[in-house]
Design a protein around this motif. Structure first.
Motif, PDB file in Angstrom:
ATOM      1  N   SER A 233     -99.959  39.519  22.020  1.00 21.72           N
ATOM      2  CA  SER A 233     -99.355  40.650  22.443  1.00 21.72           C
ATOM      3  C   SER A 233    -100.228  41.888  22.363  1.00 21.72           C
ATOM      4  CB  SER A 233     -97.958  40.869  21.763  1.00 21.72           C
ATOM      5  OG  SER A 233     -96.916  39.714  21.854  1.00 21.72           O
ATOM      6  N   GLY A 234    -101.389  41.435  21.789  1.00 22.46           N
ATOM      7  CA  GLY A 234    -102.293  42.665  21.454  1.00 22.46           C
ATOM      8  C   GLY A 234    -102.604  43.010  19.908  1.00 22.46           C
ATOM      9  N   ILE A 235    -104.017  43.372  19.752  1.00 24.02           N
ATOM     10  CA  ILE A 235    -104.042  43.608  18.193  1.00 24.02           C
ATOM     11  C   ILE A 235    -104.215  45.058  17.899  1.00 24.02           C
ATOM     12  CG2 ILE A 235    -106.060  43.104  16.626  1.00 24.02           C
ATOM     13  CD1 ILE A 235    -106.642  40.859  18.196  1.00 24.02           C
ATOM     14  N   PRO A 236    -103.660  45.509  16.770  1.00 18.83           N
ATOM     15  CA  PRO A 236    -103.875  46.921  16.761  1.00 18.83           C
ATOM     16  C   PRO A 236    -105.327  47.417  16.430  1.00 18.83           C
ATOM     17  CG  PRO A 236    -102.016  46.278  15.302  1.00 18.83           C
ATOM     18  CD  PRO A 236    -102.648  44.954  15.960  1.00 18.83           C
ATOM     19  N   ARG A 237    -105.845  48.527  17.060  1.00 15.13           N
ATOM     20  CA  ARG A 237    -107.319  48.726  16.894  1.00 15.13           C
ATOM     21  C   ARG A 237    -107.549  48.985  15.529  1.00 15.13           C
ATOM     22  NH1 ARG A 237    -110.252  53.855  16.039  1.00 15.13           N
ATOM     23  NH2 ARG A 237    -112.014  53.722  17.725  1.00 15.13           N
ATOM     24  N   GLU A 238    -106.982  49.218  14.518  1.00 14.74           N
ATOM     25  CA  GLU A 238    -107.341  49.207  13.094  1.00 14.74           C
ATOM     26  C   GLU A 238    -107.794  47.844  12.469  1.00 14.74           C
ATOM     27  OE1 GLU A 238    -104.616  52.412  13.667  1.00 14.74           O
ATOM     28  OE2 GLU A 238    -104.640  50.496  14.146  1.00 14.74           O
ATOM     29  N   VAL A 239    -107.202  46.713  13.001  1.00 14.56           N
ATOM     30  CA  VAL A 239    -107.550  45.327  12.499  1.00 14.56           C
ATOM     31  C   VAL A 239    -108.113  44.449  13.533  1.00 14.56           C
ATOM     32  CG1 VAL A 239    -105.641  45.363  10.696  1.00 14.56           C
ATOM     33  CG2 VAL A 239    -105.169  44.617  13.173  1.00 14.56           C
ATOM     34  N   ARG A 240    -108.488  45.126  14.561  1.00 17.93           N
ATOM     35  CA  ARG A 240    -109.136  44.266  15.710  1.00 17.93           C
ATOM     36  C   ARG A 240    -110.682  43.570  15.249  1.00 17.93           C
ATOM     37  NH1 ARG A 240    -108.522  47.329  20.638  1.00 17.93           N
ATOM     38  NH2 ARG A 240    -106.885  45.983  21.269  1.00 17.93           N
ATOM     39  N   PRO A 241    -111.482  44.470  14.594  1.00 20.12           N
ATOM     40  CA  PRO A 241    -112.883  43.661  14.471  1.00 20.12           C
ATOM     41  C   PRO A 241    -112.503  42.493  13.447  1.00 20.12           C
ATOM     42  CG  PRO A 241    -112.664  45.951  14.295  1.00 20.12           C
ATOM     43  CD  PRO A 241    -111.459  45.679  14.316  1.00 20.12           C
ATOM     44  N   ILE A 242    -111.832  42.540  12.688  1.00 18.39           N
ATOM     45  CA  ILE A 242    -111.803  41.459  11.409  1.00 18.39           C
ATOM     46  C   ILE A 242    -111.052  40.417  12.267  1.00 18.39           C
ATOM     47  CG2 ILE A 242    -109.765  42.475  10.330  1.00 18.39           C
ATOM     48  CD1 ILE A 242    -112.470  40.300   8.698  1.00 18.39           C
ATOM     49  N   THR A 243    -110.071  40.620  12.809  1.00 14.74           N
ATOM     50  CA  THR A 243    -109.089  39.643  13.694  1.00 14.74           C
ATOM     51  C   THR A 243    -110.080  38.701  14.582  1.00 14.74           C
ATOM     52  OG1 THR A 243    -107.064  40.981  13.311  1.00 14.74           O
ATOM     53  CG2 THR A 243    -107.039  39.088  14.930  1.00 14.74           C
TER      54      THR A 243
END
Length: 529
Positions: A233-243
């Motif tokens: 459903s979408g990844i929050p910007r703060e954790v998107r890089p590591i995810t």
């Protein structure tokens, strides 16, 4: 009658350089359409058009009824102007790109400032769902699409501008006075969906979702299946890089191993640079390097970030190293676009403000190197799953386009028959959809949101993308069926008006794609006629 006049105009101006013919066609079309990377032309800004041919020209006015006739009067977006690239192997550093290479897209000059888009209210953050996606759940995924003014100015002059004199401009302005005034749509909307300088206050739901991501990522062994459910459903910007690093398979689920893996893979990438990059001017790799050198300025030409010399050098190294390490396919046009989402996401890890105008050279050198290496490896992981798209004859794309045609014939026979009636072949528009994963059709901020789901979906880039393309085509059903000729259909399908799309539209698109996959993926008798 108006259409005949348009075609007659083209016939009389047969010598107009192909690079500006699509712009002319858009300007004089009765029902102009604009895509994410091809915004509208404003008669107050764009003034470089040729004047009419002499009245003595008695060429017959004839409507093109086939793709071949249409192709003879326009050049495809992939056509290359090679005459200004003869010196591309000069020993100068890649940062000193010839100015002529920056005019590949032939983008007319932009205004100093773009007006703020006030047609949309800031949206709330993405919704939290652990169950399989539905349309209702995807409606919760929204985006702040309030576009700010552009600080920089991207000015790329047309190669034909020098050929136009004052009389030509005066003649053109007289024609433009009779055209309706169109609003200026911001050329570059904000990339990030959550921006600290302009995002709405985080809601309770957003905070809850972010906490769930942080909990999963902090576990000694991250549950990747659970992470995928949250990411759909979408990844929050703060954790998107590591995810993204985890979902792409670049990082291991075990937390203790991550730092060691990162250091080893980054060192390995720059080992490739030392080993191979000096050979870019060798005869063996001359054609590869030349094509990369041509395509890099084309990568998101309207976003100032990608016109920075430091960024273009990064892209050149990534693409060249990937090409020589994958000789089965080598570099193919379109792969350059696939680097951009990874680069922007990993850059956002170190940039608080919007990244569109951020000066990458201001970052510490080690940070720049880490962003480059991570972008290379994540792009490599993506391409490993779709490499058939870029091998000889690109069989993966051919098969996907054929599958799309069969799928559309089952889910919307009216559109399928309409294409047959006007001799529109799916390959003429869907090839780019498959080759670039819809990146030329959607704003970059939408591509990043789309890739959240692709990373979470099993075989998202190779299999689920087919259903996204089908849903994307059906989204424009009304507009498609309103076209009354071949040219209108092709111009619509190649310039779909998605510049104002955000998380809400992408969420609905993904919900429809999921529905189609659920109905047809495991039902071969429903899939074919």
């Amino acid at each position: 009658m108006a259409t005949d006049n348009i075609i007659h105009f083209w016939r009389k101006n047969a010598k107009v350089p192909g690079s500006i013919q699509p712009l002319l066609f858009l300007l004089y079309s009765i029902q102009p359409v604009y895509g994410a990377q091809h915004p509208p032309l404003d008669p107050r800004i764009h003034r470089t058009f040729p004047k009419d041919s002499p009245k003595g020209n008695n060429l017959k006015s004839k409507k093109a009824s086939s793709f071949h006739e249409f192709a003879r009067s326009t050049n495809d977006a992939w056509d290359i102007d090679d005459e200004d690239d003869e010196d591309f192997l000069a020993p100068s550093h890649p940062s000193s790109l010839p100015p002529t290479l920056l005019s590949t897209h032939q983008v007319p000059p932009l205004p100093l400032q773009q007006p703020r888009d006030t047609t949309r209210e800031p949206d709330t953050g993405p919704a939290d769902r652990l169950a399989p996606p539905t349309a209702e759940g995807c409606l919760q995924q929204k985006e702040d699409t309030d576009c700010g003014q552009i600080n920089g100015r991207v000015v790329v002059k047309s190669s034909s501008e020098a050929l136009l004199n004052t009389n030509t401009v005066r003649s053109t302005l007289q024609k433009q006075q009779s055209l309706p005034v169109r609003p200026i749509i911001p050329l570059v909307a904000r990339i990030s969906d959550q921006n600290s300088s302009g995002a709405p206050i985080m809601t309770v739901r957003d905070k809850s979702r972010l906490d769930k991501f942080k909990y999963l990522l902090s576990c000694p062994n991250t549950d990747l299946e659970e992470l995928r459910k949250h990411s759909w459903s979408g990844i929050p910007r703060e954790v998107r890089p590591i995810t993204w690093r985890l979902l792409s398979g670049y990082l291991p689920a075990n937390m203790e191993r991550r730092d060691l893996v990162l250091k080893r893979k980054r060192d390995e990438y720059f080992g490739f640079i030392e080993q191979y990059y000096h050979s870019r001017t060798d005869e063996t790799y001359k054609d590869t390097y030349r094509q990369i050198h041509i395509d890099i300025p084309r990568t998101n030409p309207l976003i100032p970030l990608f016109q920075q010399p430091a960024v273009q050098e990064v892209f050149e190294r990534i693409l060249f190293i990937w090409a020589i390490r994958h000789p089965a396919s080598g570099y193919v046009q379109g792969i350059n676009d696939l680097v951009t989402p990874f680069f922007v996401v990993f850059l956002s890890e170190f940039v608080e403000e919007d990244v569109e105008n951020f000066d990458v050279a201001s970052l510490p050198l080690d940070t720049q190197r880490n962003i480059e290496a991570d972008s290379f490896w994540c792009m490599t992981k993506l391409l490993d799953g779709i490499q058939d798209n870029y091998t000889f004859a690109q069989p993966g794309i051919q098969n996907n386009v054929k599958a799309l045609e069969e799928l559309v014939s089952r889910i919307d026979e009216d559109i399928h028959n309409y294409f047959k009636r006007y001799e529109v072949e799916y390959l003429q528009f869907a090839f780019r959809w498959m080759n670039n994963l819809l990146m030329r059709e959607l704003p970059l901020r939408c591509t990043i949101r789309l890739w959240d789901t692709y990373q979470a979906e099993q075989e998202g880039f190779s299999h689920f993308h087919l259903y996204v393309c089908a849903a994307f085509l059906i989204e424009w059903r009304k507009e498609i069926l309103s076209m009354v000729d071949f040219q209108g259909l092709l111009m619509l399908l190649q310039n779909l008006p998605t510049i104002h799309w955000g998380n809400e539209e992408v969420g609905l698109l993904l919900a429809e794609a999921y529905r189609l996959k659920y109905m047809f993926a495991d039902a071969p008798n429903h899939y074919k006629r």
